[in-house]
Design an enzyme around this catalytic site. Structure first.
Site, PDB file in Angstrom:
ATOM      1  N   ASN A  77      43.645  29.664  53.387  1.00 62.07           N
ATOM      2  CA  ASN A  77      42.879  30.995  53.231  1.00 62.07           C
ATOM      3  C   ASN A  77      42.540  31.173  54.409  1.00 62.07           C
ATOM      4  OD1 ASN A  77      41.504  33.208  52.574  1.00 62.07           O
ATOM      5  ND2 ASN A  77      40.382  32.195  50.731  1.00 62.07           N
ATOM      6  N   ARG A 116      28.221  44.483  47.612  1.00 64.45           N
ATOM      7  CA  ARG A 116      29.063  45.779  47.537  1.00 64.45           C
ATOM      8  C   ARG A 116      28.367  46.506  46.470  1.00 64.45           C
ATOM      9  NH1 ARG A 116      34.250  42.439  47.274  1.00 64.45           N
ATOM     10  NH2 ARG A 116      34.215  41.535  49.148  1.00 64.45           N
ATOM     11  N   ARG A 142      47.141  32.501  51.583  1.00 59.94           N
ATOM     12  CA  ARG A 142      46.523  33.511  50.299  1.00 59.94           C
ATOM     13  C   ARG A 142      46.385  34.825  51.254  1.00 59.94           C
ATOM     14  NH1 ARG A 142      40.457  35.249  50.136  1.00 59.94           N
ATOM     15  NH2 ARG A 142      40.663  37.185  48.806  1.00 59.94           N
ATOM     16  N   HIS A 201      41.711  40.045  43.550  1.00 60.02           N
ATOM     17  CA  HIS A 201      41.405  38.648  43.010  1.00 60.02           C
ATOM     18  C   HIS A 201      42.573  38.537  41.702  1.00 60.02           C
ATOM     19  CE1 HIS A 201      36.865  39.707  42.943  1.00 60.02           C
ATOM     20  NE2 HIS A 201      37.174  38.771  44.051  1.00 60.02           N
ATOM     21  N   GLU A 248      42.589  29.430  42.120  1.00 60.20           N
ATOM     22  CA  GLU A 248      43.293  30.240  43.033  1.00 60.20           C
ATOM     23  C   GLU A 248      44.418  29.606  43.701  1.00 60.20           C
ATOM     24  OE1 GLU A 248      40.068  32.630  43.649  1.00 60.20           O
ATOM     25  OE2 GLU A 248      41.117  34.258  44.079  1.00 60.20           O
TER      26      GLU A 248
END
Ligand code: ADP
Length: 402
Positions: free
Chosen positions: A7, A241, A90, A180, A386
């Site tokens: 990642n 956020r 990823r 996601h 993941e």
């Protein structure tokens, strides 16, 4: 078969080496502060840890650290590099180009590069990661890319087109993509397994609640809507956020405070959400602790988060025409039982009933059902994975390609 999962971010690169015979993690680590000093941490499945400050000027130098650590006599886990059968990366933004995982070719790299305008920081870093991997591991080690957006590519236009002039969709591909996806895919399939049913037969809402959060509606085995949009800024309020807001809030504050588009981007992405409302922290644990100590703005931040989750579950239940299962995952979803409790109690009107004790026990990696046997909707806590999805996709593509 051993698969290395990567990642790559702009200044960090996380990795896991997974042994696919039993899907165990045999080593994992993180290269941090790439290009600005450098810190490297590596740990093995049997508990050996290596951590050091080391200069890594770029992703290639970071890959060299990973390679050396994996091969090291003291804290390594393989004898030869050829024990790594493939590398899975990823990738955040697959745009409309990639609706599933693929083997890396020069054309694929160009495709990911062409999507850099849609995800400037992420996709540029991913390409650096792919090229660095090629340099250090050589071209005989196949690379696969797995996209955060891919699982959401089944959304219908009514869910992904924004009501701005249509030309911006045509000119710049401005639309909802969702993120996601790898996590929503993992937990939805796992939930179907736990229910002993086919995913196609379950109306499901998956809530990935972490630093970044998104909620997804799944019907007939496909995503029909998701809360994140063109970027991961849309949807429910997050650590730093905003989530969705009236776009006029942005232009109003920009005019009043003379804020440039790039500073506004920072304000909306890095200074808002939990941090902006509470003034305490972006981390749910800190905000909950402050709320417990009587901090009113921390209490408000938590109320907003739970209210947002509730609104999405309510609207997605309407969109799905009912709901059979709700899943909570990621840092907050897997650990913060009080949010799950408050949200689920508010959903009692539609037959959601959770066992408060089971809910309180479902933390720190526990997986299971938290709803009561007579609940009309089954509610689950499922730790996401993941990296495992990336490793499984990588193995399947590489084996098919043999
Ligand atoms: P990211 O989106 O960066 O992957 P995570 O999924 O790790 O983030 O989620 C981070 C959030 O999860 C933080 O707000 C943190 O407070 C919360 N969290 C993580 N672990 C725990 C825990 N053991 N108890 C309560 N909250 C936790």
């Amino acid at each position: 078969m051993k698969i290395l999962v990567i990642n790559a971010g702009s200044s960090s690169m996380k990795y896991q080496l997974i042994d696919m015979t039993d899907e165990s993690v045999i080593a994992k680590g993180n290269c941090e502060r790439i290009g600005a000093g450098g810190h490297f941490k590596h740990s093995t499945g049997d508990g050996r840890v290596y951590e050091t400050d080391v200069v890594m000027n770029n992703h290639t130098e970071a890959f060299v650290q990973i390679k050396n650590a994996l091969l090291s006599e003291e804290y390594g886990v393989i004898k030869n590099l050829d024990e790594v059968s493939a590398v899975g990366h990823r990738i955040v933004q697959g745009g409309a180009l990639f609706s599933k995982s693929v083997i890396v070719t020069e054309e694929v790299i160009k495709g990911i590069e062409s999507l850099i305008p849609l995800a400037p920081l992420h996709n540029a870093a991913h390409v650096q990661g792919i090229r660095a991997c090629l340099e250090v591991f050589g071209k005989d080690v196949p690379e696969v890319v797995v996209f955060d957006t891919a699982f959401h590519s089944t959304m219908p236009p009514k869910a992904f087109i924004y009501p701005v002039p249509y030309e911006y969709y045509e000119k710049y591909a401005v639309r909802r993509y969702g993120f996601h996806g790898t996590s929503h895919r993992y937990v939805s399939h796992r939930c179907a397994e736990l229910m002993g049913k086919d995913l196609k037969d379950i109306k499901m809402i998956t809530c990935h609640l972490g630093n970044g959060s998104s909620i997804t509606a799944i019907k007939d085995g496909k995503v029909i809507d998701t809360s994140m949009g063109l970027t991961p800024l849309d949807g429910i309020m997050m650590g730093t956020r905003t989530g969705s807001l009236d776009p006029s809030v942005v232009t109003f504050i920009a005019e009043k405070e003379h804020i440039s588009p790039s500073d506004m981007d920072t304000l909306l992405n890095k200074k808002s959400g939990f941090l902006g409302i509470s003034g305490v922290s972006s981390d749910d644990r800190d905000v909950c602790a402050a709320a417990d100590a009587g901090n009113e703005r921390a209490k408000l931040a938590i109320e907003i988060l739970e209210y947002d989750i509730l609104k999405y579950i309510g609207s997605y239940t309407a969109v799905l025409g009912g709901v059979d299962a709700i899943v909570f995952t990621a840092g907050i979803g897997e650990n913060q039982s009080s949010h799950r409790e408050n949200v689920c109690h508010a959903l009692e009107f539609m037959g959601v009933k959770i066992d408060d004790e089971l809910n309180r026990q479902a933390v720190r990696g526990a997986e299971g059902k938290i709803s009561t046997p007579d609940s009309k909707v089954e509610v689950f806590v499922i730790p996401t994975n993941e990296e495992l999805v990336i490793a499984r996709d990588t193995m399947a593509l590489v084996e098919n390609n043999k």
